[in-house]
Design a protein around this motif. Structure first.
Motif, mmCIF file in Angstrom:
data_model
loop_
_atom_site.group_PDB
_atom_site.id
_atom_site.type_symbol
_atom_site.label_atom_id
_atom_site.label_comp_id
_atom_site.label_asym_id
_atom_site.label_seq_id
_atom_site.Cartn_x
_atom_site.Cartn_y
_atom_site.Cartn_z
ATOM 1 N N GLU A 17 -59.506 -80.036 41.199
ATOM 2 C CA GLU A 17 -59.613 -78.788 41.951
ATOM 3 C C GLU A 17 -59.332 -77.630 41.005
ATOM 4 O O GLU A 17 -58.297 -77.605 40.332
ATOM 5 N N PHE A 19 -58.300 -73.789 40.565
ATOM 6 C CA PHE A 19 -57.649 -72.738 41.323
ATOM 7 C C PHE A 19 -58.427 -71.425 41.172
ATOM 8 O O PHE A 19 -59.302 -71.295 40.325
ATOM 9 N N SER A 425 -55.612 -75.594 37.524
ATOM 10 C CA SER A 425 -56.288 -76.679 38.238
ATOM 11 C C SER A 425 -55.280 -77.737 38.668
ATOM 12 O O SER A 425 -54.125 -77.749 38.240
ATOM 13 N N ARG A 426 -55.791 -78.643 39.502
ATOM 14 C CA ARG A 426 -55.001 -79.785 39.960
ATOM 15 C C ARG A 426 -55.851 -81.036 39.833
ATOM 16 O O ARG A 426 -57.053 -81.010 40.091
ATOM 17 N N ARG A 428 -55.748 -85.401 40.668
ATOM 18 C CA ARG A 428 -55.082 -86.549 41.284
ATOM 19 C C ARG A 428 -55.605 -87.819 40.629
ATOM 20 O O ARG A 428 -56.815 -88.052 40.589
ATOM 21 N N THR A 433 -50.139 -86.672 40.901
ATOM 22 C CA THR A 433 -50.818 -85.381 40.893
ATOM 23 C C THR A 433 -50.214 -84.535 39.788
ATOM 24 O O THR A 433 -48.986 -84.431 39.663
ATOM 25 N N CYS A 435 -50.463 -80.663 38.285
ATOM 26 C CA CYS A 435 -50.900 -79.310 38.615
ATOM 27 C C CYS A 435 -50.699 -78.421 37.386
ATOM 28 O O CYS A 435 -49.570 -78.289 36.888
ATOM 29 N N GLU A 437 -50.695 -74.849 35.721
ATOM 30 C CA GLU A 437 -50.617 -73.417 35.973
ATOM 31 C C GLU A 437 -50.567 -72.698 34.630
ATOM 32 O O GLU A 437 -49.682 -72.966 33.803
ATOM 33 N N THR A 450 -45.646 -82.032 38.454
ATOM 34 C CA THR A 450 -46.068 -83.355 38.912
ATOM 35 C C THR A 450 -45.627 -83.612 40.347
ATOM 36 O O THR A 450 -44.621 -83.073 40.837
#
Length: 601
Positions: A17, A19, A425-426, A428, A433, A435, A437, A450
């Motif tokens: 994903e 952001f 973004s992220r 999985r 997970t 993430c 930033e 995490t």
């Protein structure tokens, strides 16, 4: 497939994903542009060939000549559906494919305007394979076989195999045949049909691949994008056969072009030409009154290029070739260095693209002249038959490139996640997970958070440290405590631990100013970098200063906008003049910029 050479695997666009920010905005803008395309106008060229009446005009320009980018638009929509599950992309792609299938001749002729043109065939085959893979369209593979049987019978196998583009090659419809093996290998992989294997081997580009595998750089002037793209075909042939010769060719081509034939942005191809003599890149950005040798510059087609197509890069198509080649080499070798070229192009080529216009205009060329250029989607060239330079190939590859953002960030192997590019973004993977930033590429601080199952999960996280930062003060913190740097044999910063929810990894990449000369022949023609970003000036100036220590005479005025200014005394003629630099990707449409500058020590 007989051979499985992968050390790493990408995620095939899933589980990722993006952001909010520049990169997702580009992806969404291109998606909306595709959804707004008039389906009947796209299908008009095929219907005309099939004798089916249509009452709407075709899109003018390149598209109106043979519908060559039809497959690229469909491919982009297939991937956008796969990424977003937005059914509008799937529905539109299927309507277009069904509309095209209705025009298909009984003998399998795809009914584009050329009688036997391998360029649109390659794009159509790609679209059908993507419709099978990402839309589950059951008609895709039968149609792929039908047009491939037609291609087997109609493509001219007698054409010279040296990659030189001539009027005779154009008349035969065989331009860019050297890119065919990649998708033919993919078709064989998906179907097991020996026809595709046979055709892939038939169109092997041995002339260039043999030279590159053996370290012979004497290739001769060739079309830039398609010859970089042909390295993907060499990589596909390695995947097919396991013959190291093909991998050596792909690696040799990557190294040769990236190290000796690219501009600072990662772009390549003045007048869309590769493999010029030493110094041709520097010559390409000089003004005619600076270098009389411009009159002797011969592009790949052998004519005399216009002034405005010398010092340029065909942004979207060249980026697309590099993105695909990056996938192959990262997957085959596992070596982090093969993500470097893609990073330059993402941030300094694609990142600076203005949006596509409803009139089919795209920033086809980014120009890098020392006497300046304007970032503009207006292409002032016209074909001899009167076709304008609109709706070009890059209107298809730009949406494909922004979809590829989802595929370039993360790779995996058993119990390991590799982060190759940094965007907010992220992801999985394996019940974990991660993430990310960050404001990268504007700042060098990257935080990774995490989320793990109860009790934690042991896993390896591997981070790419770009070449400009590696060994120059990079830092790693885990949950606030500085951690020693441990690089594996493939150049990744490696973290092995049992991850718990809330764990935080912080990577600091040091940013500084640096100059890079365009080539060895022109050491004073330089581009200014800040970290991974190429900066462009706002004036045409002859500068003087220590190129090895730009921070001594170029100061940062605005940390957020990344605005830098030279101190007084560094203009060769007038000691009171100063020059302002900012990231090329921030230059707006219709503004002048000066990406390369002459800097004397």
């Amino acid at each position: 497939m007989e051979h499985s050479p992968f050390l790493l695997r990408n995620l095939d666009y899933l589980g990722v994903e993006l952001f909010a920010g520049r990169w997702r905005r580009q992806f969404e803008e291109n998606g909306q542009w595709l959804l707004a395309l008039d389906e009947n106008r796209l299908l008009r060229t095929f219907r005309d060939k099939a004798g089916i009446a249509s009452d709407v005009p075709v899109y003018p320009g390149w598209y109106g000549k043979n519908g060559a980018t039809f497959g690229q638009y469909v491919t982009a929509m297939c991937k956008m559906y796969h990424i977003t599950r937005d059914v509008r992309y799937k529905a539109k792609a299927l309507r277009l494919l069904n509309g095209w299938a209705e025009t298909l001749s009984e003998d399998g002729h795809p009914n584009y305007a050329g009688d036997s043109d391998c360029y649109p065939f390659d794009k159509l085959l790609t679209a059908l394979l993507d419709a099978d893979a990402y839309l589950g369209w059951t008609q895709a593979l039968p149609l792929a076989l039908k047009i491939s049987l037609w291609a087997e019978k109609n493509f001219d196998v007698s054409v010279p195999r040296d990659g030189i583009e001539t009027p005779a090659l154009d008349a035969a419809g065989m331009m860019e045949w050297w890119t065919l093996p990649e998708m033919l290998v993919r078709a064989y992989e998906r179907t097991g049909n020996q026809l595709y294997r046979k055709l892939a081997c038939m169109w092997s580009y041995d002339y260039m691949w043999d030279k590159l595998a053996e370290g012979d750089e004497n290739i001769g002037l060739r079309h830039a994008y398609s010859h970089a793209n042909s390295l993907c075909s060499a990589a596909a042939m390695y995947k097919l056969t396991g013959e190291k010769h093909y991998l050596d060719a792909a690696i040799g081509g990557y190294n040769l072009i990236f190290e000796k034939h690219t501009y600072a942005t990662g772009g390549f191809g003045p007048a869309e030409t590769l493999f010029g003599e030493d110094g041709y890149l520097g010559d390409s950005v000089l003004a005619p009154d600076q270098l009389a040798a411009h009159s002797d510059f011969k592009p790949f087609w052998g004519g005399t290029p216009r002034d405005d197509v010398w010092g340029n890069c065909e942004i979207s198509c060249c980026s697309w070739a590099v993105m695909k080649l990056t996938h192959y080499l990262l997957s085959f070798t596992g070596e982090a260095k093969y993500a470097e070229w893609a990073e330059r192009m993402i941030f300094n080529c694609l990142g600076g693209q203005p949006p596509l216009t409803p009139e089919g205009e795209v920033l086809y060329y980014a120009r890098y002249f020392v006497n300046g250029a304007i970032k503009n989607v207006r292409d002032r060239r016209m074909h001899s038959d009167g076709a304008q330079n609109k709706w070009q190939c890059c209107t298809g590859t730009f949406p494909q490139c922004t979809s590829e953002y989802y595929n370039l960030l993360y790779y995996q192997s058993e119990n390991a996640l590799y982060i190759a590019q940094y965007m907010p973004s992220r992801v999985r993977i394996d019940n974990l997970t991660f993430c990310v930033e960050t404001e990268y590429p504007r700042k060098g601080d990257i935080s990774i958070f995490t989320d793990a199952p109860e009790g934690g999960l042991e896993h390896t996280l591997l981070l790419r440290v770009p070449a400009f930062a590696k060994g120059h003060g990079e830092k790693l913190l885990i949950n606030g405590s500085e951690s020693p740097l441990s690089y594996n044999a493939q150049g990744w910063l490696q973290i092995r631990r049992r991850w718990q929810s809330g764990d935080c990894v912080q990577l600091h990449l040091p940013f500084s100013l640096r100059f890079e000369a365009i080539d060895k022949k022109h050491p004073d023609i330089c581009a200014l970098f800040y970290g991974p970003l190429v900066l462009a000036g706002n004036e045409f100036m002859l500068l003087q200063g220590d190129k090895t220590a730009p921070e001594q005479w170029i100061v940062q005025e605005d940390p957020e906008a990344l605005v830098f200014r030279t101190l007084p005394g560094h203009d060769v003629k007038y000691d009171f003049l100063t020059d302002v630099f900012q990231p090329y990707m921030d230059i707006p449409r219709n503004q002048w910029y000066f990406l390369y500058n002459e800097v004397r020590t």
